[in-house]
Design a protein around this motif. Structure first.
Motif, PDB file in Angstrom:
ATOM      1  N   GLU A  51       0.825  -1.204   0.000  1.00  0.00           N
ATOM      2  CA  GLU A  51       0.000   0.000   0.000  1.00  0.00           C
ATOM      3  C   GLU A  51       0.863   1.258   0.000  1.00  0.00           C
ATOM      4  OE1 GLU A  51      -3.619   0.096   2.447  1.00  0.00           O
ATOM      5  OE2 GLU A  51      -2.910   2.028   3.234  1.00  0.00           O
ATOM      6  N   ALA A  52       1.918   1.243   0.809  1.00  0.00           N
ATOM      7  CA  ALA A  52       2.786   2.414   0.880  1.00  0.00           C
ATOM      8  C   ALA A  52       3.565   2.614  -0.410  1.00  0.00           C
ATOM      9  CB  ALA A  52       3.749   2.262   2.059  1.00  0.00           C
ATOM     10  N   ALA A  53       4.027   1.501  -1.009  1.00  0.00           N
ATOM     11  CA  ALA A  53       4.840   1.608  -2.223  1.00  0.00           C
ATOM     12  C   ALA A  53       4.026   2.093  -3.416  1.00  0.00           C
ATOM     13  CB  ALA A  53       5.477   0.258  -2.543  1.00  0.00           C
ATOM     14  N   THR A  54       2.748   1.690  -3.472  1.00  0.00           N
ATOM     15  CA  THR A  54       1.902   2.065  -4.615  1.00  0.00           C
ATOM     16  C   THR A  54       1.048   3.290  -4.338  1.00  0.00           C
ATOM     17  OG1 THR A  54       0.134   0.575  -3.852  1.00  0.00           O
ATOM     18  CG2 THR A  54       1.789  -0.342  -5.363  1.00  0.00           C
ATOM     19  N   ASP A  55       1.024   3.729  -3.068  1.00  0.00           N
ATOM     20  CA  ASP A  55       0.176   4.839  -2.661  1.00  0.00           C
ATOM     21  C   ASP A  55      -1.275   4.591  -3.070  1.00  0.00           C
ATOM     22  OD1 ASP A  55      -0.310   7.268  -1.401  1.00  0.00           O
ATOM     23  OD2 ASP A  55      -0.054   8.433  -3.243  1.00  0.00           O
ATOM     24  N   HIS A  56      -1.688   3.327  -2.903  1.00  0.00           N
ATOM     25  CA  HIS A  56      -3.041   2.940  -3.298  1.00  0.00           C
ATOM     26  C   HIS A  56      -3.648   2.043  -2.231  1.00  0.00           C
ATOM     27  CE1 HIS A  56      -6.444   1.741  -5.781  1.00  0.00           C
ATOM     28  NE2 HIS A  56      -6.155   0.469  -5.509  1.00  0.00           N
ATOM     29  N   VAL A  57      -4.845   2.372  -1.795  1.00  0.00           N
ATOM     30  CA  VAL A  57      -5.584   1.578  -0.819  1.00  0.00           C
ATOM     31  C   VAL A  57      -6.475   0.600  -1.563  1.00  0.00           C
ATOM     32  CG1 VAL A  57      -7.243   1.628   1.070  1.00  0.00           C
ATOM     33  CG2 VAL A  57      -5.521   3.438   0.874  1.00  0.00           C
ATOM     34  N   LEU A  58      -6.315  -0.675  -1.275  1.00  0.00           N
ATOM     35  CA  LEU A  58      -7.135  -1.699  -1.920  1.00  0.00           C
ATOM     36  C   LEU A  58      -8.615  -1.426  -1.678  1.00  0.00           C
ATOM     37  CD1 LEU A  58      -6.879  -4.498  -3.423  1.00  0.00           C
ATOM     38  CD2 LEU A  58      -7.197  -5.550  -1.176  1.00  0.00           C
ATOM     39  N   THR A  59      -9.427  -1.524  -2.729  1.00  0.00           N
ATOM     40  CA  THR A  59     -10.859  -1.256  -2.615  1.00  0.00           C
ATOM     41  C   THR A  59     -11.647  -2.559  -2.537  1.00  0.00           C
ATOM     42  OG1 THR A  59     -11.264  -1.243  -4.999  1.00  0.00           O
ATOM     43  CG2 THR A  59     -10.535   0.830  -3.985  1.00  0.00           C
ATOM     44  N   VAL A  60     -12.897  -2.435  -2.110  1.00  0.00           N
ATOM     45  CA  VAL A  60     -13.787  -3.593  -2.057  1.00  0.00           C
ATOM     46  C   VAL A  60     -13.962  -4.182  -3.446  1.00  0.00           C
ATOM     47  CG1 VAL A  60     -16.145  -4.329  -1.565  1.00  0.00           C
ATOM     48  CG2 VAL A  60     -14.992  -2.758   0.000  1.00  0.00           C
ATOM     49  N   GLU A  61     -14.026  -3.326  -4.455  1.00  0.00           N
ATOM     50  CA  GLU A  61     -14.229  -3.793  -5.836  1.00  0.00           C
ATOM     51  C   GLU A  61     -13.021  -4.576  -6.344  1.00  0.00           C
ATOM     52  OE1 GLU A  61     -16.927  -0.753  -4.735  1.00  0.00           O
ATOM     53  OE2 GLU A  61     -14.719  -0.646  -4.814  1.00  0.00           O
ATOM     54  N   GLU A  62     -11.840  -4.210  -5.868  1.00  0.00           N
ATOM     55  CA  GLU A  62     -10.627  -4.875  -6.337  1.00  0.00           C
ATOM     56  C   GLU A  62     -10.326  -6.173  -5.597  1.00  0.00           C
ATOM     57  OE1 GLU A  62      -8.018  -0.889  -7.501  1.00  0.00           O
ATOM     58  OE2 GLU A  62      -8.077  -1.641  -5.430  1.00  0.00           O
ATOM     59  N   LEU A  63     -10.926  -6.359  -4.442  1.00  0.00           N
ATOM     60  CA  LEU A  63     -10.583  -7.504  -3.612  1.00  0.00           C
ATOM     61  C   LEU A  63     -10.847  -8.847  -4.295  1.00  0.00           C
ATOM     62  CD1 LEU A  63      -9.547  -8.613  -0.949  1.00  0.00           C
ATOM     63  CD2 LEU A  63     -11.858  -8.356   0.001  1.00  0.00           C
ATOM     64  N   PRO A  64     -12.006  -9.081  -4.937  1.00  0.00           N
ATOM     65  CA  PRO A  64     -12.243 -10.400  -5.544  1.00  0.00           C
ATOM     66  C   PRO A  64     -11.177 -10.781  -6.578  1.00  0.00           C
ATOM     67  CG  PRO A  64     -14.297  -9.182  -5.390  1.00  0.00           C
ATOM     68  CD  PRO A  64     -13.213  -8.219  -5.038  1.00  0.00           C
ATOM     69  N   GLU A  65     -10.810  -9.854  -7.455  1.00  0.00           N
ATOM     70  CA  GLU A  65      -9.816 -10.178  -8.476  1.00  0.00           C
ATOM     71  C   GLU A  65      -8.439 -10.396  -7.851  1.00  0.00           C
ATOM     72  OE1 GLU A  65      -7.991 -11.289 -11.715  1.00  0.00           O
ATOM     73  OE2 GLU A  65     -10.172 -11.011 -11.531  1.00  0.00           O
ATOM     74  N   THR A  66      -8.131  -9.625  -6.806  1.00  0.00           N
ATOM     75  CA  THR A  66      -6.860  -9.828  -6.107  1.00  0.00           C
ATOM     76  C   THR A  66      -6.801 -11.221  -5.500  1.00  0.00           C
ATOM     77  OG1 THR A  66      -6.730  -7.465  -5.593  1.00  0.00           O
ATOM     78  CG2 THR A  66      -5.338  -8.945  -4.309  1.00  0.00           C
ATOM     79  N   LEU A  67      -7.887 -11.649  -4.878  1.00  0.00           N
ATOM     80  CA  LEU A  67      -7.934 -12.994  -4.312  1.00  0.00           C
ATOM     81  C   LEU A  67      -7.805 -14.054  -5.406  1.00  0.00           C
ATOM     82  CD1 LEU A  67     -10.733 -12.525  -1.632  1.00  0.00           C
ATOM     83  CD2 LEU A  67      -8.364 -13.171  -1.174  1.00  0.00           C
ATOM     84  N   ARG A  68      -8.453 -13.829  -6.556  1.00  0.00           N
ATOM     85  CA  ARG A  68      -8.355 -14.801  -7.656  1.00  0.00           C
ATOM     86  C   ARG A  68      -6.917 -14.900  -8.170  1.00  0.00           C
ATOM     87  NH1 ARG A  68     -13.643 -13.163  -8.945  1.00  0.00           N
ATOM     88  NH2 ARG A  68     -12.901 -11.405 -10.201  1.00  0.00           N
ATOM     89  N   SER A  69      -6.209 -13.773  -8.215  1.00  0.00           N
ATOM     90  CA  SER A  69      -4.830 -13.802  -8.709  1.00  0.00           C
ATOM     91  C   SER A  69      -3.907 -14.572  -7.777  1.00  0.00           C
ATOM     92  CB  SER A  69      -4.316 -12.371  -8.890  1.00  0.00           C
ATOM     93  OG  SER A  69      -4.106 -11.737  -7.632  1.00  0.00           O
TER      94      SER A  69
END
Length: 520
Positions: free
Chosen positions: A320-338
């Motif tokens: 999160e710190a390196a990308t300056d991006h907070v994971l969103t609820v919408e992104e969570l399913p695809e992240t888990l699939r990856s």
């Protein structure tokens, strides 16, 4: 003040005494693995006759930055070790020896960051630390190298074994007991302890082991640490070579002529994880760590094996710190699939963000903690307890010094945070020192007493510390928390981390990913 001169097999050394500790830093235990010696088993160092002034740490091994956990380096001349003894310790004293193996995912880390003053002053032990080859320099299995006729692939582990041989041959002259050596480490350093238990080449080089957050062998998601086939390891090496602009049939001479900087760049663009890949080479590691433990074909020694309650909040925070991006609820399913493939849907049901203060990042961190770390910790302890004396712990303190950047969720008892209680002013390779509170300092003294008692007599119970029964007698873990250190039942850990209801069934499913797929 200069210490007395101590003889070693390579030549005499002299160190400096500070704070009641005799320190001998930067002693070469192998020839620099550079030029024609890159990707060869470590060779003996060139000897010397005049006393070596062992006043400063040697260079640390070539690596890219790994968050706050490591400092980058372009140095391949790095096979140095350090010896710390109580002031005036001398030949014949036969103090227990504790050998620290730095962690860093087999892709980062260095010995320089670990000040062992507490172990030496409070625990009255001889302490040794060392650097070993990591990343593409320490774990690289290309056919051009593997077919040269020497031991191959696990060069970093070969370095570790040579350092342990150095301890056997020399530590008695520093006042240590070569017949009472405890090896210990955190993360990949802890996993390295298990490697030495599984490697026939390490037999007799150590007598006890302490593993902190390194029980990866029984996790299907940590295959790169457990040991992969030579073919799998070679496939990753070929990908690195491709990024260097070479064909698969490149020869060893061409590989050894590649610059350090170019190799580090290839690692950075390919993905760190695949360049810390442990290979089942048939000699150094005849079988996977899991298979060695399950079969009983390993070096049987007493063990402390534990982990931290919130291991993977560290990695999620770094991302999160390196990308300056907070994971969103919408992104969570695809992240888990990856990460988990077909298993992602069931995992998502078990880790809804609303259970974690609405934080998808914290939900994911808990899933990875439980699947990657806690499941394997529990199973490993169950397997080993049938064969060797073992003591188990869980570090549950979320109040300790924390060098990590502020992110959208709390870190809790994250990966590596127990190190602040063992090493003076430890805050990874980066960060500002922060003193322990009175209660934290008490926990620190207890942990040092436990660790050094185990090193001395093979039992961590020490006067003035909470009772710590063997795991196989009670199935209990020592919960390490300031003012509240107590025993907790394994069943409560099982329930809190969804082991029986989720991770045990999933671990037997097919098609589980390797380490490279989630960290690349």
């Amino acid at each position: 003040r200069r210490t007395p001169i101590v003889e070693t097999g390579s030549g005499p050394v002299v160190g400096l005494e500070t704070g009641g500790i005799d320190r001998y830093l930067g002693i070469g235990y192998a020839a620099p693995p550079v030029g024609d010696l890159r990707w060869l088993p470590p060779q003996p160092p060139t000897g010397w006759t005049a006393p070596l002034e062992a006043f400063e740490y040697g260079g640390w091994c070539a690596q890219n930055e790994l968050g706050v956990y490591s400092q980058p380096s372009k140095t391949e001349d790095c096979l140095y070790l350090n010896v710390f003894t109580p002031k005036g310790c001398k030949k014949g004293d036969k103090r227990p020896v504790m050998v620290w193996i730095p962690g860093g995912g087999l892709i980062g880390g260095r010995s320089n960051d670990y000040n062992p003053a507490k172990f030496v002053n409070q625990g009255d032990v001889v302490f040794v630390s060392f650097n070993y080859r990591i990343s593409v320099f320490g774990f690289f299995s290309h056919p051009a190298l593997d077919e040269e006729g020497h031991d191959f692939a696990n060069y970093g582990f070969m370095d570790q074994q040579l350092a342990l041989q150095w301890v056997q041959q020399n530590i008695g002259n520093f006042g240590g007991d070569p017949d009472n050596v405890t090896i210990f480490g955190e993360s990949a350093g802890g996993m390295s302890v298990f490697f030495h238990m599984a490697s026939p080449r390490s037999k007799g080089l150590f007598h006890k082991g302490i593993v902190q957050s390194g029980a990866f062998g029984h996790s299907p998601y940590q295959a790169g640490f457990n040991g992969v086939s030579p073919e799998t390891a070679q496939s990753y090496a070929k990908e690195v070579v491709k990024r260097l602009g070479h064909a698969d049939d490149v020869d060893a001479r061409a590989l050894r002529s590649v610059s350090t900087e170019a190799l580090l760049t290839a690692v950075r663009t390919f993905g760190y994880a695949a360049t810390g890949m442990v290979a089942i080479d048939g000699t150094i590691l005849p079988m996977s760590i899991k298979d060695a433990f399950d079969s009983g074909e390993f070096n049987h020694v007493p063990i402390i094996n534990g982990g931290n309650r919130d291991e993977w909040t560290w990695m999620m925070g770094m991302l999160e710190a390196a990308t300056d991006h907070v994971l969103t609820v919408e992104e969570l399913p695809e992240t888990l699939r990856s990460i988990f493939g077909a298993q992602a849907e069931e995992i998502a049901r078990q880790y809804p963000p609303e259970d974690y203060g609405g934080s998808p990042g914290l939900a994911l961190a808990n899933a990875l903690t439980d699947g990657f770390f806690v499941y394997s910790l529990l199973v490993t302890n169950q397997v080993l307890a049938r064969q060797v004396p073992i003591w188990a712990y869980q570090f549950n303190d979320d109040t300790g010094p924390n060098p990590f950047p502020k992110v959208s969720f709390p870190y809790g008892a994250a990966h590596a945070l127990e190190l602040s209680y063992l090493f003076e002013d430890y805050l990874c390779a980066r960060g500002a020192s922060r003193p322990l509170s009175t209660d934290q300092a008490k926990l620190s003294r207890d942990m040092i007493a436990n660790w050094t008692s185990f090193a001395r007599v093979g039992d961590p119970n020490a006067p003035g510390t909470p009772p710590w029964p063997r795991y196989n007698e009670t199935s209990q873990y020592l919960s390490l928390v300031p003012q509240r250190t107590e025993l907790i039942d394994e069943l409560s850990i099982n329930k809190a981390h969804r082991i029986t209801e989720l991770w045990e069934p999933l671990s037997h499913a097919s098609g589980t990913p390797t380490r490279a797929s989630w960290q690349s």
